[in-house]
Design a protein around this motif. Structure first.
Motif, PDB file in Angstrom:
ATOM      1  N   ASP A 184       0.820  -1.198   0.000  1.00 32.36           N
ATOM      2  CA  ASP A 184       0.000   0.000   0.000  1.00 32.36           C
ATOM      3  C   ASP A 184       0.866   1.265   0.000  1.00 32.36           C
ATOM      4  O   ASP A 184       0.592   2.221  -0.727  1.00 32.36           O
ATOM      5  N   TYR A 185       1.917   1.261   0.806  1.00 29.59           N
ATOM      6  CA  TYR A 185       2.790   2.431   0.891  1.00 29.59           C
ATOM      7  C   TYR A 185       3.432   2.748  -0.460  1.00 29.59           C
ATOM      8  O   TYR A 185       3.412   3.892  -0.916  1.00 29.59           O
ATOM      9  N   VAL A 186       4.036   1.750  -1.085  1.00 32.02           N
ATOM     10  CA  VAL A 186       4.832   2.026  -2.295  1.00 32.02           C
ATOM     11  C   VAL A 186       3.961   2.306  -3.515  1.00 32.02           C
ATOM     12  O   VAL A 186       4.478   2.756  -4.549  1.00 32.02           O
ATOM     13  N   SER A 187       2.664   2.061  -3.416  1.00 34.12           N
ATOM     14  CA  SER A 187       1.760   2.385  -4.524  1.00 34.12           C
ATOM     15  C   SER A 187       1.049   3.718  -4.287  1.00 34.12           C
ATOM     16  O   SER A 187       0.220   4.130  -5.105  1.00 34.12           O
ATOM     17  N   THR A 188       1.360   4.389  -3.184  1.00 30.97           N
ATOM     18  CA  THR A 188       0.740   5.672  -2.843  1.00 30.97           C
ATOM     19  C   THR A 188       1.499   6.820  -3.501  1.00 30.97           C
ATOM     20  O   THR A 188       2.725   6.915  -3.368  1.00 30.97           O
ATOM     21  N   TYR A 229       2.791   4.123 -16.026  1.00 27.09           N
ATOM     22  CA  TYR A 229       2.699   2.775 -16.590  1.00 27.09           C
ATOM     23  C   TYR A 229       1.419   2.084 -16.146  1.00 27.09           C
ATOM     24  O   TYR A 229       1.054   2.104 -14.958  1.00 27.09           O
ATOM     25  N   GLU A 230       0.758   1.439 -17.088  1.00 29.14           N
ATOM     26  CA  GLU A 230      -0.500   0.745 -16.791  1.00 29.14           C
ATOM     27  C   GLU A 230      -0.276  -0.420 -15.820  1.00 29.14           C
ATOM     28  O   GLU A 230       0.577  -1.279 -16.043  1.00 29.14           O
ATOM     29  N   GLY A 231      -1.041  -0.426 -14.739  1.00 29.65           N
ATOM     30  CA  GLY A 231      -0.987  -1.527 -13.777  1.00 29.65           C
ATOM     31  C   GLY A 231       0.159  -1.439 -12.792  1.00 29.65           C
ATOM     32  O   GLY A 231       0.421  -2.405 -12.054  1.00 29.65           O
ATOM     33  N   GLU A 255      -3.750 -11.854 -13.845  1.00 30.37           N
ATOM     34  CA  GLU A 255      -3.044 -12.719 -12.891  1.00 30.37           C
ATOM     35  C   GLU A 255      -1.538 -12.510 -12.928  1.00 30.37           C
ATOM     36  O   GLU A 255      -0.811 -12.971 -12.051  1.00 30.37           O
ATOM     37  N   THR A 256      -1.057 -11.809 -13.949  1.00 28.00           N
ATOM     38  CA  THR A 256       0.386 -11.675 -14.145  1.00 28.00           C
ATOM     39  C   THR A 256       0.923 -10.446 -13.417  1.00 28.00           C
ATOM     40  O   THR A 256       0.476  -9.325 -13.676  1.00 28.00           O
ATOM     41  N   GLU A 257       1.878 -10.677 -12.518  1.00 29.19           N
ATOM     42  CA  GLU A 257       2.521  -9.586 -11.792  1.00 29.19           C
ATOM     43  C   GLU A 257       4.035  -9.711 -11.968  1.00 29.19           C
ATOM     44  O   GLU A 257       4.607 -10.781 -11.743  1.00 29.19           O
ATOM     45  N   LEU A 258       4.663  -8.620 -12.378  1.00 25.54           N
ATOM     46  CA  LEU A 258       6.087  -8.622 -12.685  1.00 25.54           C
ATOM     47  C   LEU A 258       6.842  -7.651 -11.790  1.00 25.54           C
ATOM     48  O   LEU A 258       6.284  -6.656 -11.318  1.00 25.54           O
ATOM     49  N   GLY A 281       7.949  -8.362 -20.587  1.00 32.47           N
ATOM     50  CA  GLY A 281       7.348  -9.414 -19.771  1.00 32.47           C
ATOM     51  C   GLY A 281       5.887  -9.640 -20.098  1.00 32.47           C
ATOM     52  O   GLY A 281       5.447 -10.787 -20.310  1.00 32.47           O
ATOM     53  N   PHE A 282       5.097  -8.560 -20.176  1.00 33.47           N
ATOM     54  CA  PHE A 282       3.665  -8.711 -20.442  1.00 33.47           C
ATOM     55  C   PHE A 282       3.402  -9.170 -21.880  1.00 33.47           C
ATOM     56  O   PHE A 282       2.385  -9.814 -22.139  1.00 33.47           O
ATOM     57  N   ALA A 283       4.301  -8.845 -22.791  1.00 32.97           N
ATOM     58  CA  ALA A 283       4.113  -9.244 -24.188  1.00 32.97           C
ATOM     59  C   ALA A 283       4.445 -10.714 -24.421  1.00 32.97           C
ATOM     60  O   ALA A 283       3.935 -11.319 -25.381  1.00 32.97           O
ATOM     61  N   ASN A 284       5.254 -11.286 -23.555  1.00 31.79           N
ATOM     62  CA  ASN A 284       5.763 -12.631 -23.839  1.00 31.79           C
ATOM     63  C   ASN A 284       5.400 -13.705 -22.815  1.00 31.79           C
ATOM     64  O   ASN A 284       5.572 -14.894 -23.098  1.00 31.79           O
ATOM     65  N   PHE A 285       4.910 -13.309 -21.647  1.00 29.77           N
ATOM     66  CA  PHE A 285       4.647 -14.296 -20.589  1.00 29.77           C
ATOM     67  C   PHE A 285       3.315 -14.034 -19.900  1.00 29.77           C
ATOM     68  O   PHE A 285       2.777 -12.922 -19.938  1.00 29.77           O
ATOM     69  N   LYS A 286       2.832 -15.084 -19.270  1.00 27.93           N
ATOM     70  CA  LYS A 286       1.623 -14.954 -18.453  1.00 27.93           C
ATOM     71  C   LYS A 286       1.753 -15.859 -17.234  1.00 27.93           C
ATOM     72  O   LYS A 286       2.463 -16.875 -17.265  1.00 27.93           O
ATOM     73  N   THR A 287       1.077 -15.468 -16.172  1.00 26.13           N
ATOM     74  CA  THR A 287       1.055 -16.267 -14.944  1.00 26.13           C
ATOM     75  C   THR A 287      -0.274 -17.000 -14.871  1.00 26.13           C
ATOM     76  O   THR A 287      -1.333 -16.386 -15.044  1.00 26.13           O
ATOM     77  N   VAL A 288      -0.205 -18.286 -14.634  1.00 29.37           N
ATOM     78  CA  VAL A 288      -1.402 -19.121 -14.592  1.00 29.37           C
ATOM     79  C   VAL A 288      -1.617 -19.633 -13.168  1.00 29.37           C
ATOM     80  O   VAL A 288      -0.692 -20.152 -12.543  1.00 29.37           O
ATOM     81  N   ASN A 289      -2.837 -19.467 -12.675  1.00 36.31           N
ATOM     82  CA  ASN A 289      -3.192 -19.989 -11.355  1.00 36.31           C
ATOM     83  C   ASN A 289      -3.548 -21.460 -11.488  1.00 36.31           C
ATOM     84  O   ASN A 289      -4.495 -21.819 -12.187  1.00 36.31           O
ATOM     85  N   ILE A 290      -2.765 -22.309 -10.822  1.00 33.82           N
ATOM     86  CA  ILE A 290      -2.984 -23.760 -10.909  1.00 33.82           C
ATOM     87  C   ILE A 290      -3.947 -24.239  -9.832  1.00 33.82           C
ATOM     88  O   ILE A 290      -4.874 -25.003 -10.097  1.00 33.82           O
TER      89      ILE A 290
END
Length: 454
Positions: A184-188, A229-231, A255-258, A281-290
């Motif tokens: 929360d702090y670092v996104s403020t 930057y978006e996101g 779901e993808t966080e870099l 990273g966002f153009a080439n990879f994705k995070t999948v919740n298993i």
């Protein structure tokens, strides 16, 4: 990671009729001397350049100071400000000796304004001195997986011995971002510190342009664009003349966080470098919740426990990193549970592992844990009998014994009564016989006397 991706690509080519081509990982045009991009959820390295080279981390150091403060101090505590701290060099929030300011407000000064005096004040509050706090910093960094770091101060002011790497800062950042308060702090962007006993109201602004700045432009892959930057999720800037521009940047989409780290860039180059890394990273990879946290996995036998088995589930969210076009269907899981657990069993105790595979390639392992506490069982648990069943057996045993005792008592009472009745009957018969004899004697005597009267 490269080996895993190569396997996934071959697997996709085999499984799909349409040809799929990913090519070799591209080389990004970065200003920084060192860089790394990781998946924040899986820790997979998606891109790296001299990621283990020791460099000066500047104020990105404050991530470690901040998380240590959050883990060791209460937010409403007052931070003691001594005579030395206000004279700390570099960026400051101008703390004064004897000023009464909370840990919460001091942390905002640390993580938004990148205040060096705030870092020193927190370090002294936790450990008593900057040197002792440095010992704590290095121990924590090693615990989080840092390999080539040496911290000698809490703020990153230049010191020839104060060194870290892009890889180490990524490990620290990944851990810190799991803390919701830190996150929360670092996104403020902006925070207001109420007037203290010695200062007027302070207005603090985040130094991370990725959060807000569409006015200043940077070139990314030859395209001029704003810094915002978006996101973006934060997290920490750094700059000294010796370190150059440093930035640890985070962003999340779906779901993808870099997390991207650049060291040894320029003042504005750190932002263009981070944008380039995050775009890649966002153009080439994705995070999948298993698997979701708490997903049931079955049960494990408990030896000498109050119950014979305990239910097992995943301890945390399970994720995998895939190429952006890869199908999730190539993933499979294997659950390996312990043969048994010995009582007592604690809630959350490891009871096995969940393995995630892409074909035969192991991508990661996650803990399987006991959902409930199991206390040590009673005497019958050695035979695998649960306490609840043992209680039933004990109650039945007591019931049968009570019934037997009651039957015995009733039998004894019945026999005593029977004996008493027989005895009474014998007495009655004896009395009848005595009376009969007396009656016969009386008749005989009467007859005898009557015979003599003639």
């Amino acid at each position: 990671m490269k080996k895993i991706l190569a396997f996934l690509l071959m697997f996709l080519l085999f499984m799909t009729s349409a040809p799929v081509s990913y090519g070799q990982p591209q080389t990004l045009s970065l200003i920084a001397k060192s860089a790394i991009l990781i998946d924040a959820k899986t820790g997979e390295i998606l891109y790296e350049m001299n990621s283990h080279q020791q460099l000066y981390p500047a104020s990105t150091t404050k991530m470690l100071t901040g998380i240590l403060a959050m883990e060791n101090l209460e937010m409403d505590e007052l931070v003691p400000i001594d005579a030395e701290t206000p004279f700390t060099e570099g960026s400051r929030i101008y703390l004064l000796e004897g000023e009464q300011i909370t840990v919460r407000d001091t942390l905002y000064g640390l993580l938004l304004e990148s205040a060096n005096d705030a870092a020193v004040a927190l370090a002294k509050m936790i450990s008593g001195s900057v040197s002792d706090f440095s010992v704590l910093m290095n121990a924590k960094a090693q615990e989080l997986g840092a390999l080539n770091s040496n911290f000698v101060n809490p703020n990153g002011l230049h010191d020839d011995e104060h060194l870290s790497t892009a890889y180490d800062m990524a490990m620290i950042a990944r851990y810190a971002m799991e803390n919701p308060i830190f996150r929360d702090y670092v996104s403020t962007y902006q925070y207001t510190v109420a007037a203290t006993n010695m200062q007027e109201t302070r207005y603090l602004y985040n130094t991370n342009r990725l959060l807000y700045d569409n006015i200043n432009k940077v070139y990314v892959d030859g395209v001029l664009r704003g810094c915002k930057y978006e996101g973006v999720t934060g997290i920490k800037t750094g700059y000294t003349s010796k370190a150059g521009g440093c930035l640890v940047a985070g962003a999340k989409r779906g779901e993808t966080e870099l997390i991207a780290v650049v060291l040894g860039s320029t003042d504005m180059g750190r932002f263009s470098d981070s944008i380039a890394l995050l775009d890649y990273g966002f153009a080439n990879f994705k995070t999948v919740n298993i698997m979701k946290a708490g997903s049931p996995l079955g049960s494990v036998q408990v030896k000498r426990g109050a119950v014979r088995q305990v239910e097992v589930a995943t301890a945390e969210e399970s994720y995998a990193t895939l190429p952006i076009e890869a199908s999730e269907h190539i993933l499979r899981t294997e659950v390996l549970l312990e043969e048994y657990l010995q009582a007592p069993v604690k809630q959350g105790q490891k009871a096995g592992t969940v393995q995630i595979y892409a074909g035969e390639e192991l991508l990661g392992e996650f803990k399987a844990v006991a959902l409930e506490e199991v206390e040590e069982g009673g005497l019958l648990s050695v035979f695998g009998i649960e306490d609840s069943t043992a209680n039933i057996i004990r109650n039945l045993t007591f019931g049968i014994m009570a019934a037997l005792i009651l039957s015995l008592v009733l039998y004894i009472l019945f026999k005593r009564r029977q004996i008493k009745r027989k005895k009474l009957l014998r007495q009655q018969l004896a009395e009848q016989a005595r009376r009969k004899k007396e009656l016969e004697r009386a008749r005989w005597e009467e007859q005898y006397k009557g015979g003599r009267s003639y």
